[in-house]
Scaffold this motif. Structure first.
Motif, short mmCIF file in Angstrom:
data_model
loop_
_atom_site.label_atom_id
_atom_site.label_comp_id
_atom_site.label_asym_id
_atom_site.label_seq_id
_atom_site.Cartn_x
_atom_site.Cartn_y
_atom_site.Cartn_z
N GLN A 1 0.88 -1.29 -0.03
CA GLN A 1 -0.06 -0.08 -0.14
C GLN A 1 0.95 1.34 0.04
OE1 GLN A 1 -2.37 -0.79 3.48
NE2 GLN A 1 -4.05 -2.04 2.23
N ASP B 1 -4.79 1.88 -0.30
CA ASP B 1 -4.74 0.61 -1.17
C ASP B 1 -5.19 0.69 -2.41
OD1 ASP B 1 -5.19 -2.04 -1.96
OD2 ASP B 1 -6.06 -2.85 -0.08
N GLN C 1 -5.57 -1.29 -5.06
CA GLN C 1 -6.19 -2.40 -5.47
C GLN C 1 -7.48 -2.57 -4.97
OE1 GLN C 1 -4.97 -3.76 -8.42
NE2 GLN C 1 -3.09 -2.50 -8.04
N ALA C 2 -7.63 -2.39 -3.83
CA ALA C 2 -9.08 -2.36 -3.25
C ALA C 2 -10.14 -1.76 -3.98
CB ALA C 2 -9.03 -1.92 -1.61
N THR C 3 -11.35 -2.13 -3.88
CA THR C 3 -12.55 -1.45 -4.70
C THR C 3 -13.59 -1.32 -3.64
OG1 THR C 3 -13.40 -3.74 -5.39
CG2 THR C 3 -11.71 -2.60 -6.83
N ARG C 4 -14.55 -0.32 -4.19
CA ARG C 4 -15.86 -0.04 -3.29
C ARG C 4 -16.86 0.53 -4.43
NH1 ARG C 4 -17.24 4.84 -0.79
NH2 ARG C 4 -15.43 6.47 -1.24
N ARG D 1 -11.69 2.00 -7.75
CA ARG D 1 -10.49 1.06 -7.46
C ARG D 1 -9.40 2.10 -6.89
NH1 ARG D 1 -5.93 -0.53 -10.30
NH2 ARG D 1 -7.04 -0.29 -12.15
N ALA E 1 -7.56 2.83 3.06
CA ALA E 1 -7.40 1.55 4.15
C ALA E 1 -7.44 2.01 5.55
CB ALA E 1 -6.53 0.36 3.83
N ASP F 1 -9.67 -0.07 7.99
CA ASP F 1 -10.39 -1.47 7.82
C ASP F 1 -11.93 -1.31 7.89
OD1 ASP F 1 -8.02 -2.63 6.64
OD2 ASP F 1 -7.63 -3.47 8.54
#
Length: 488
Positions: free
Chosen positions: A49, A397, A399-402, A424, A428, A440
């Motif tokens: 990250q 992050d 690569q994390a998506t929401r 994306r 985090a 988180d």
């Protein structure tokens, strides 16, 4: 308590490198590889990250009394939502009513803002002019660390600043070393177009953008820039939404004039088709000024951001719920103007900027944090990952998506202009004053933890301006006598 962010990649405005970041007593105390965690320290694993400066949103309106109602987002809920998205500081606006003393309004806003969960500062709007405004501007700069003043060139018969007010306030700002900012729309033209449309029975939200076409923004931006040029003062143009205004900024900057431009996340990705939604509530939820534009303006704004003609990104976060928007169900001019976004700005700009190649990660940091810190004189306390800077950080992050939705956001409003958008790149962890306030998915915002940020004038910008204008004749500030002001 100490906090160690371990194993991440530090990304600031100028460089990218692997390092741990140690925070103690609210500031960054060490940056380097293999740092040891002090006894009792909280440790965040940032492997894979980015560790970046927390976002700075230089344009919000929490708890704003406006158009017969009050924005639904207060200073606690709004700053808490910002923390969930990686924004650790805001600069809000004090907006006096016509004839209201600036200091009285400032004290009102300071009282409301005591509940903020994140650090905050203020711009103060100049909505009228007399000797007391002249004095209060000095008090705000010298005693309260307000070094920027807002001017609404729209909203006739309310808070609109005409050319006389602009000239007097810009001149006083130059004396004080403060930065004038402008909402650039020709208020007279908007007023005339609104009356013309309503007279023809064109009352729905779809007519809102027709009452505020790009030309009225371009004219006002150019006029404010030219007034600043004559007076020899820098100027900052807020929420640039149209190529017409961007062109005025780019021209001035190419001529060596010190002009700054701000763009909203919404204007970068949303077009005017939202006003033609058959659902009145959904269309009204997007009513703001300047309005969302045809798609070709978005390409121009992205190009302006990449080229450096626009330096900052913001949200103009000003939330009104459906019941409030309904005040204008029979007359679009009565729909309270404003949308949200303080929670979503960082992800939206990363997804549509960095993930598309329009921005590098370092440029992302510039336009979401560092440039605002530098322009509004918070740097290097804010906007930097550096020893001695405030420990306001976001562990990002990539690569994390929401999927953005009113069902899951933390903003205190019943609509979201980015509804359904999957992004994306997300926060985090968010660190404010050295404490984990978002981790988180767990929001740990603390009511009243935010600190008021004093922002003294930026000597660098004004020394440069002084040198450029040494040969110019000074323009006198209109300082009416007290008796004349009273009679008025």
């Amino acid at each position: 308590m100490a906090l160690l962010i371990r194993g991440g990649t530090v990304v600031d405005a100028n460089q990218t490198y692997r390092a741990d970041v140690l925070c103690e007593n609210g500031v960054i105390v060490a940056i380097g590889e293999g740092l040891d965690a002090p006894s009792g320290a909280e440790v965040v694993d940032a492997g894979g990250q980015y560790v970046m400066p927390g976002g700075i949103d230089p344009h919000t309106h929490m708890e704003l009394p406006f158009m017969g109602t009050v924005a639904s987002e207060d200073f606690f809920t709004g700053t808490a939502a910002g923390l969930a998205g990686g924004t650790t500081s805001i600069i809000d606006f004090v907006i006096p009513n016509p004839k209201q003393p600036l200091m009285e309004a400032f004290n009102d806003w300071r009282g409301w803002s005591e509940k903020a969960a994140a650090d905050y500062g203020f711009h103060v709007a100049v909505t009228w002019w007399d000797e007391s405004v002249y004095r209060d501007m000095g008090t705000l700069v010298h005693e309260h660390g307000v070094s920027s003043f807002k001017h609404f060139m729209a909203y006739k018969n309310a808070i609109m600043a005409d050319d006389e007010i602009l000239v007097n306030s810009f001149s006083r700002a130059l004396e004080l070393g403060a930065l004038p900012t402008v909402h650039a729309e020709n208020g007279e033209l908007v007023f005339r177009l609104q009356r013309k449309l309503i007279a023809k029975g064109m009352t729905g939200p779809e007519f809102h953008p027709l009452s505020r076409p790009p030309e009225v923004e371009g004219e006002a931006a150019n006029r404010a820039i030219r007034i600043a040029q004559v007076l020899g003062v820098p100027v900052y143009v807020v929420h640039v939404s149209a190529k017409d205004a961007l062109d005025a900024i780019a021209r001035a900057r190419s001529e060596g004039q010190r002009v700054f431009g701000e763009v909203l996340a919404g204007h970068l990705v949303i077009d005017d088709s939202v006003y033609r939604d058959k659902d009145w509530d959904r269309a009204a939820a997007h009513v703001m000024s300047p309005p969302f534009r045809p798609k070709h303006h978005q390409d121009a704004l992205w190009a302006g951001l990449a080229a450096g003609h626009l330096q900052t990104t913001a949200t103009d976060h000003c939330c009104f719920c459906a019941s409030q928007k309904a005040m204008g169900r029979d007359d679009f001019t009565k729909i309270p103007n404003g949308t949200g976004g303080v929670e979503d700005r960082m992800s939206v700009i990363w997804h549509h900027g960095v993930n598309t190649g329009r921005l590098t990660p370092n440029e992302f940091v510039k336009v979401t944090s560092t440039n605002a810190a530098q322009i509004f004189n918070l740097y290097p306390r804010k906007g930097a990952v550096a020893v001695g800077s405030d420990a306001d950080l976001v562990v990002w992050d990539p690569q994390a998506t929401r999927t953005i939705s009113v069902k899951t956001h933390h903003q205190n409003v019943d609509a979201n202009i980015f509804e359904g958008m999957t992004v994306r790149g997300v926060a985090a962890h968010t660190v404010s004053q050295g404490k984990l306030v978002w981790t988180d998915g767990d929001l740990r915002a603390e009511r009243g933890a935010g600190r008021y940020l004093k922002r003294p004038p930026n000597p660098a910008y004004f020394e440069a301006t002084r040198l450029l204008n040494q040969s110019k004749e000074p323009v006198a500030v209109d300082r009416p006598r007290a008796s004349v002001a009273t009679a008025a």
